[in-house]
Motif scaffolding. Structure first.
Motif, PDB file in Angstrom:
ATOM      1  N   ILE A 147    -131.263  -2.864  14.152  1.00 20.30           N
ATOM      2  CA  ILE A 147    -129.811  -2.921  14.241  1.00 20.30           C
ATOM      3  C   ILE A 147    -129.341  -2.035  15.400  1.00 20.30           C
ATOM      4  CG2 ILE A 147    -127.656  -2.355  13.062  1.00 20.30           C
ATOM      5  CD1 ILE A 147    -128.991  -3.106  10.437  1.00 20.30           C
ATOM      6  N   ASP A 149    -125.994  -1.718  18.096  1.00 23.59           N
ATOM      7  CA  ASP A 149    -124.664  -2.145  18.513  1.00 23.59           C
ATOM      8  C   ASP A 149    -124.535  -2.082  20.031  1.00 23.59           C
ATOM      9  OD1 ASP A 149    -123.941  -2.517  15.885  1.00 23.59           O
ATOM     10  OD2 ASP A 149    -122.946  -0.577  15.680  1.00 23.59           O
ATOM     11  N   SER A 158    -131.713  -6.986  12.983  1.00 24.97           N
ATOM     12  CA  SER A 158    -132.905  -6.708  12.196  1.00 24.97           C
ATOM     13  C   SER A 158    -133.319  -7.911  11.349  1.00 24.97           C
ATOM     14  CB  SER A 158    -132.667  -5.501  11.290  1.00 24.97           C
ATOM     15  OG  SER A 158    -133.761  -5.277  10.437  1.00 24.97           O
ATOM     16  N   THR A 175    -124.355 -11.242   8.312  1.00 26.90           N
ATOM     17  CA  THR A 175    -124.949 -10.426   7.263  1.00 26.90           C
ATOM     18  C   THR A 175    -126.430 -10.240   7.555  1.00 26.90           C
ATOM     19  OG1 THR A 175    -123.391 -11.287   5.626  1.00 26.90           O
ATOM     20  CG2 THR A 175    -125.346 -10.169   4.794  1.00 26.90           C
ATOM     21  N   GLU A 176    -126.815  -8.983   7.760  1.00 27.47           N
ATOM     22  CA  GLU A 176    -128.234  -8.638   7.852  1.00 27.47           C
ATOM     23  C   GLU A 176    -128.711  -8.487   6.418  1.00 27.47           C
ATOM     24  OE1 GLU A 176    -129.968  -7.967  10.741  1.00 27.47           O
ATOM     25  OE2 GLU A 176    -128.615  -7.086  12.222  1.00 27.47           O
ATOM     26  N   ARG A 179    -129.134  -5.395   4.180  1.00 31.19           N
ATOM     27  CA  ARG A 179    -129.014  -4.258   5.084  1.00 31.19           C
ATOM     28  C   ARG A 179    -127.585  -3.910   5.492  1.00 31.19           C
ATOM     29  NH1 ARG A 179    -133.622  -6.941   5.719  1.00 31.19           N
ATOM     30  NH2 ARG A 179    -135.551  -5.890   6.386  1.00 31.19           N
ATOM     31  N   ALA A 180    -126.865  -4.866   6.100  1.00 30.79           N
ATOM     32  CA  ALA A 180    -125.582  -4.522   6.720  1.00 30.79           C
ATOM     33  C   ALA A 180    -124.770  -5.777   6.997  1.00 30.79           C
ATOM     34  CB  ALA A 180    -125.814  -3.759   8.026  1.00 30.79           C
ATOM     35  N   ARG A 182    -122.482  -7.105  10.198  1.00 24.57           N
ATOM     36  CA  ARG A 182    -122.175  -6.858  11.612  1.00 24.57           C
ATOM     37  C   ARG A 182    -120.979  -7.710  12.027  1.00 24.57           C
ATOM     38  NH1 ARG A 182    -127.088  -5.764  14.068  1.00 24.57           N
ATOM     39  NH2 ARG A 182    -125.920  -4.720  15.744  1.00 24.57           N
ATOM     40  N   THR A 193    -121.329  -2.576  13.873  1.00 24.31           N
ATOM     41  CA  THR A 193    -121.737  -2.581  12.470  1.00 24.31           C
ATOM     42  C   THR A 193    -120.558  -2.164  11.609  1.00 24.31           C
ATOM     43  OG1 THR A 193    -124.025  -2.075  13.040  1.00 24.31           O
ATOM     44  CG2 THR A 193    -123.342  -1.661  10.775  1.00 24.31           C
ATOM     45  N   THR A 196    -122.902  -0.793   5.898  1.00 19.07           N
ATOM     46  CA  THR A 196    -124.330  -0.715   5.654  1.00 19.07           C
ATOM     47  C   THR A 196    -124.578  -0.401   4.186  1.00 19.07           C
ATOM     48  OG1 THR A 196    -124.408   1.637   6.190  1.00 19.07           O
ATOM     49  CG2 THR A 196    -124.815   0.094   7.992  1.00 19.07           C
ATOM     50  N   ASN A 197    -125.798  -0.636   3.729  1.00 15.21           N
ATOM     51  CA  ASN A 197    -126.156  -0.271   2.363  1.00 15.21           C
ATOM     52  C   ASN A 197    -125.882   1.215   2.142  1.00 15.21           C
ATOM     53  OD1 ASN A 197    -126.964  -2.724   1.326  1.00 15.21           O
ATOM     54  ND2 ASN A 197    -129.071  -2.496   2.034  1.00 15.21           N
ATOM     55  N   GLN A 199    -122.850   2.369   1.689  1.00 10.07           N
ATOM     56  CA  GLN A 199    -121.404   2.458   1.786  1.00 10.07           C
ATOM     57  C   GLN A 199    -120.772   1.660   0.652  1.00 10.07           C
ATOM     58  OE1 GLN A 199    -121.530   1.359   6.244  1.00 10.07           O
ATOM     59  NE2 GLN A 199    -119.600   2.444   6.015  1.00 10.07           N
TER      60      GLN A 199
END
Length: 462
Positions: A147, A149, A158, A175-176, A179-180, A182, A193, A196-197, A199
């Motif tokens: 990941i 930016d 990722s 959606t990663e 993971r996150a 974006r 981003t 993220t996981n 949060q």
């Protein structure tokens, strides 16, 4: 086995050799500097080729162009091309999609507002086509990425697995998986981003879906809780808050997809155990949203499912691995009814056919797209979906016909369908685990997320 390995090495050598040849050709073109001389006239001799499709390399020949590409502008009709480089005697451009046939015009900015301009008498003939390209993403020499930016040239991914296009801001949410989330700003060509996981108590983010009015982004989470309603299963974030704040929507065991009804905006989503399809129902006293289990799909299995509403709201497709179910929306009860198996079967394969005669590897995200050929019919939409295991984008017609739209072009000697090749959707293009797809109906562009190529690809329809 040894012969197969030697063949792989041979084809890899040819690929590297071909890439080096073209890379050197363009590098040589813009490598030698012939700087602009204000005391000499600018000469416009010719351009080539005289026709081409999207991504065609267009060359302008002449003298005294200068090397500052920020001052060089090339147009075909009213469409400005991407100027890649100039060595003073040749200008190198890319032809973008949605170009029309027209005369080639070159404008080179000069000092004190003076400009050298020329329009060639010959026209460039643009050939309309449907083409697979690459929007953003890259990997290292070992195929690894992470990941990162930044600008489209710098940004990396990722495990991109799901995409949602938001037209109001002209952004793409990616959606990663696990993971996150974006955010791709298509205008500024930057990637950032959002979440993220960890949060907002997210555990493993799965998918995103826009509300009907496009101002709310819903996020589903595999929260790891299969029995009690102690964790957030669905959250939301608002365009008015620049998608930076996350709010809980409903507490429930793990969720893998959300589907707001396109007319009533009522929320439907899925659970994990037994592929339960649920509706978020407000408590009449507190107003708090509670889950209502509508039905189970495919028996008591623990395979995940994904829900996609038809734009009319009359029905939804429920996608689960090798099967696509059709569930009718009851306008009186305002609920989805138990579905029928509409396409595919429990058997995993790659067969274009109708209904349960079709075979699917693993269906993932899909999107409804209006087909002009169906104008005036009861249902004017095809359903485009990613077939992850068959490395392709496929379509499902209103009558249940499954067909291959893109992918699996130029197969390797061992028959592998995986790869990373842009070009014609059926004869050249190859994907590697495509799972996310959405569509911009204005530009007529599909956005495709690939888990293993770690890129966002495009399919431009002209």
């Amino acid at each position: 086995m040894k012969f197969q390995k030697r063949m792989h090495c041979f084809f890899f050598f040819l690929l590297v050799l071909g890439s080096s040849f073209y890379g050197c050709k363009d590098k040589d073109l813009i490598g030698k500097d012939h700087h602009y001389d204000p005391g000499k006239p600018t000469v416009f001799a010719d351009f080539s080729p005289k026709k081409g499709a999207i991504r065609t390399r267009l060359y302008i020949y002449g003298d005294n162009f200068g090397t500052d590409v920020s001052k060089i502008h090339v147009y075909v009709g009213d469409r400005e091309l991407k100027v890649v480089g100039s060595n003073g005697k040749q200008i190198y451009c890319w032809v973008p999609g949605q170009t029309s046939t027209g005369q080639v015009r070159v404008v080179i900015d000069g000092d004190a507002g003076k400009a050298a301009a020329h329009t060639f008498p010959d026209a460039f003939t643009y050939i309309k086509s449907t083409t697979v390209g690459t929007l953003v993403g890259n990997v290292d020499e070992l195929g690894n990425s992470s990941i990162v930016d930044g600008s489209f040239e710098e940004a990396r991914f990722s495990y991109p697995a799901w995409v949602t296009y938001e037209p109001e801001s002209d952004v793409l949410f990616v959606t990663e998986l696990d993971r996150a989330v974006r955010k791709l700003d298509l205008g500024a060509q930057t990637v950032s981003t959002l979440i993220t996981n960890g949060q907002a108590s997210f555990t493993k983010m799965q998918t995103t879906t826009l509300s009907t009015d496009k101002d709310t982004l819903f996020l589903s989470d595999d929260n790891g809780n299969l029995t009690s309603r102690t964790k957030v299963a669905v959250a939301y974030t608002l365009r008015s808050e620049n998608y930076r704040r996350v709010h809980p929507y409903i507490y429930d065991p793990a969720s893998y997809s959300t589907a707001p009804h396109p007319v009533t905006n009522e929320m439907f989503y899925n659970g994990y155990q037994g592929i339960g399809i649920k509706k978020a129902v407000p408590d009449p006293v507190t107003g708090e949203l509670n889950p209502k289990l509508l039905f189970m799909v495919g028996g008591s299995t623990n395979q995940s499912s994904l829900i996609f509403f038809h734009p009319s709201g009359n029905y939804a497709y429920i996608v689960s691995y090798t099967r696509i179910y059709k569930s009718i929306y009851n306008w009186q009860t305002r609920e989805l009814e138990p579905p029928i198996l509409f396409a595919g079967s429990t058997t995993k394969d790659d067969v274009d056919a109708i209904g349960t005669s079709a075979r699917i590897g693993r269906a993932y995200q899909g999107v409804f797209v209006k087909n002009p050929a169906y104008a005036g019919q009861a249902d004017e939409y095809d359903f485009y979906f990613c077939d992850q295991d068959n490395q392709s984008i496929r379509t499902l017609s209103p009558t249940g016909v499954v067909a291959t739209f893109a992918g699996k072009g130029s197969p390797t000697p061992d028959g592998s369908k995986k790869g990373y090749i842009d070009g014609d959707p059926r004869t050249e293009a190859r994907f590697n685990d495509p799972t996310g797809i959405d569509y911009d109906p204005v530009r007529k562009i599909f956005y495709v997320a690939e888990r293993n190529n770690k890129r966002i690809r495009t399919i431009t329809v002209e």
